[in-house]
Structure formats: C-alpha cells, structure tokens
Design a protein around this motif. Sequence first.
Motif, PDB file in Angstrom:
ATOM      1  N   GLY A  45      17.246 -75.352  87.049  1.00 49.05           N
ATOM      2  CA  GLY A  45      16.195 -76.358  87.741  1.00 49.05           C
ATOM      3  C   GLY A  45      17.007 -76.345  88.942  1.00 49.05           C
TER       4      GLY A  45
ATOM      5  N   ASN B 262      15.655 -75.280  92.553  1.00 47.90           N
ATOM      6  CA  ASN B 262      15.381 -76.345  93.801  1.00 47.90           C
ATOM      7  C   ASN B 262      15.949 -75.819  95.117  1.00 47.90           C
ATOM      8  OD1 ASN B 262      15.023 -78.953  95.062  1.00 47.90           O
ATOM      9  ND2 ASN B 262      17.183 -79.343  94.582  1.00 47.90           N
TER      10      ASN B 262
ATOM     11  N   PHE C   8      12.401 -84.079  87.156  1.00 44.83           N
ATOM     12  CA  PHE C   8      13.242 -83.046  86.361  1.00 44.83           C
ATOM     13  C   PHE C   8      14.573 -83.721  85.982  1.00 44.83           C
ATOM     14  CE2 PHE C   8      16.340 -79.889  86.157  1.00 44.83           C
ATOM     15  CZ  PHE C   8      15.506 -78.541  85.408  1.00 44.83           C
TER      16      PHE C   8
ATOM     17  N   PHE D 263       8.036 -78.003  88.504  1.00 45.09           N
ATOM     18  CA  PHE D 263       9.457 -78.327  87.628  1.00 45.09           C
ATOM     19  C   PHE D 263       8.743 -78.895  86.151  1.00 45.09           C
ATOM     20  CE2 PHE D 263      11.208 -78.101  91.936  1.00 45.09           C
ATOM     21  CZ  PHE D 263      12.208 -77.294  91.454  1.00 45.09           C
TER      22      PHE D 263
ATOM     23  N   ASN E 155       9.558 -76.369  82.833  1.00 43.53           N
ATOM     24  CA  ASN E 155      10.462 -76.763  81.582  1.00 43.53           C
ATOM     25  C   ASN E 155       9.734 -76.592  80.386  1.00 43.53           C
ATOM     26  OD1 ASN E 155      13.006 -77.787  82.022  1.00 43.53           O
ATOM     27  ND2 ASN E 155      12.400 -79.924  82.473  1.00 43.53           N
TER      28      ASN E 155
END
Length: 388
Positions: free
Chosen positions: A191, A195, A314, A338, A342
């Motif tokens: 994650g 980003n 997130f 995001f 997941n």
Amino acid sequence: MLKQCRAVLERELFYMWRDKSLRYILLVGPLLGMLLFAGVYSYQRIGNIPTGIVDLDNSQASRQVVSELKNTQNLQVAAYYDSYAQLEESIKRGEVIVGVVIPENFGKNIALHRQTKVAVFIDGMNMAYATNASSAVLTVTRTYGAQVGIQTLIAQGIQANQAQEAYQSIAFPEEAWFNSTLNYAYFTVLGFALNVWQQCLTLAACMTIIGENGLSSWLQIKASGISSPVLFFCKSVVHIAVFMLIVLPLYFLAFVVFKLPLACGWLNLLSFTLIFAIALHSLGTMMSSISRNAVNATRYGMIIALPAFVISGFTWPLEAMPQWFQHAAWFLPQTWFFQGINYLTFKNPGWGFMSHYYLVLGLMAVLFYSAAALRLMAEDFLPKGEMM
C-alpha cells in the motif's frame, strides 16, 4: 493517421525521457519506496517490547507473574525498579513502553483468595507499540487469572478437572483470516509503495495539457495538421503505458521477491491497476486543464495526491471517519483503488463484487476527461468543434 500517432508517441516518450527530474521521479521513486518500506517492515511484527517491572511484594506469586511476562512472545523485561516514581520516569524517557507494578501483599491476597490488582501502564505515544503491548499484556492477565482461579476452586475442594472445566466452559478461539499471522508487512508494504507510485503518476498526469505551453514543438504540431484529439489521445496512451510499466517491477518485488499475499490472478491485478491508472490520469488531465502554468498544475496534483491516500481508508478505516469525510473520500479514484487492491490481494471476492469498482473508476475517467475537454473548449485551446 498512423504516422501522425506514431510521431506523437515517439515525441512524448522523448520528452518524458529527456526530463531528468520526471524520469527519476517515475523510475526511482516507486522502486525506492518499495525497498524502503520492505526494509522498515522486514520484522513483520512488533516484538520484544521493552517492559519495566516494580515488584513491591517479592513473593513466589509475584515472581510467577514476572515469569509469565518474561515468557510472553511480544514483551521483553528490560528493567526492574524499586518504586512507581522510577518506573514513571523511565516511561517518560522512552526507556520502556510497558510498566507493571505488583503491589504489596499480592502473594498474601492470592493465598487468602482475595481480589487483588496488578497495575499496568502503557506508553500510548506510539499507537503501534501501544496496541501490541496491550494485546500481549491481556494474554498474560487472562492466562494467569485463569490459573489463579483454578487454584482457588481446587483449594475449595473441587476436583482439578472440574475446576479447569469451570474456567473453560466457554471457549473463544481466535482465528485471523486472510492474514493469519497479523503480519504488518502484508498490510503496509504494498500500500505504501503504491501510494508513492500514484503520487508520481499524478504529478506526471498534471503535465498532460499544461506541459505543451511554451514548447516550440507545439507550433510544429499545429502546423503539421495533427488534431488536438489525436495529440492528447496519443499523449495519454504513452503516459498510461509508462505508468503500467513502472508498476510491474513493484508487483514483481512485492509478490515474487517479498512473497506478499496475492489471492487473485495476475490478469485481475493488472486489469484493475490499468483502470485505476486511466482514472488517475484523467484526474491529472483535468487538473492540467484548469492550471495556468506548470507550477500550479503540480500544486493541484499534490493537493490531491498527498491526502488521498490518508482518506482512502487504507491506514484508517473509513467507517471511523466523520460521515461527510466518508462521502467525500469516495469521489477520489485513490479510495476505490486502495480499497479494491486490498480485496484483490487478500480475498479475491470475485467479479460480482469487484465489478462496481471497475465501473466507478471507468465512469470517473469519462467524467474527468470530458471536464478537461470542455474546459479547453471554453478556453479556445482546442480548435472549435474539436474535443479530446
């Protein structure tokens, strides 16, 4: 037509490669982020939390409590103190995270089957430390409390097996799904790296339109007869293709080298990433269309890219945010990406669940590209009657 498209594609690739700062941001930034976060979270779990103990009783019972704390996986008894004041000062200086104070007459009260308390203090300044420390201490208190309770029942004449059954008549076994070891690396590394990737993409996309201002080649393109729709379509294709090429090494490192969980297939992962890259590029293009210069375009991009990850749900659940914040977050493509990434990497819920993520990101792309085209029409940047 094909020659014109090829010329624009080659030109855009040339400009992206010639811009050293953009080249380093796109190529180095995401990879460096992945390696950095993988290193930071290489231990995968927080363990050996420094713990200080004040044993004011020094009895067999209190030493048993200390032994239980020592045998706990996530706690490490680092120091012993003679008073609460010394423990408090040590926590303030950050020498220990957890403080345990065993009171006087602890062993006596246990022997007489009286209620007694053991004080536990946790430094809440670092929430990651505090959460893990609280869980570890809770495990110790449950185990030791059950042992004392069983011993009390045995002392009252109840058979050992009956006493044990009395304390274990209702079992609450815990089982973590999709991340069975509660591995921090599984949750954070990909994650955080993505980003960095989306921030770099946003900056590059914000140059789609405003980047043409001031370039001498713009007049050459206009003179060559290449239409504005062809120009910006080809530029967009190049940008999105580059974005996808950049994310491939990230995914290779994440799922092949670092063995992060990947529940879905590679095709699902890449197709979802592609629709997000298109949606994000459309947002950057719209920001570019309303900017007066490259500096403002960069500012607009960072205003969106930096907080978008924070409010995407997130790192902090959307449900724990104010209601109006939750609604606002879903207007950004980063939130859908995001959240969706997941689900794909951990659960792979199937097309029936993920289809609306694809649909919303696709609609966002149409909306943002259309808004950019209308803005350019209003500014007479495009020839009349032409749209991107």
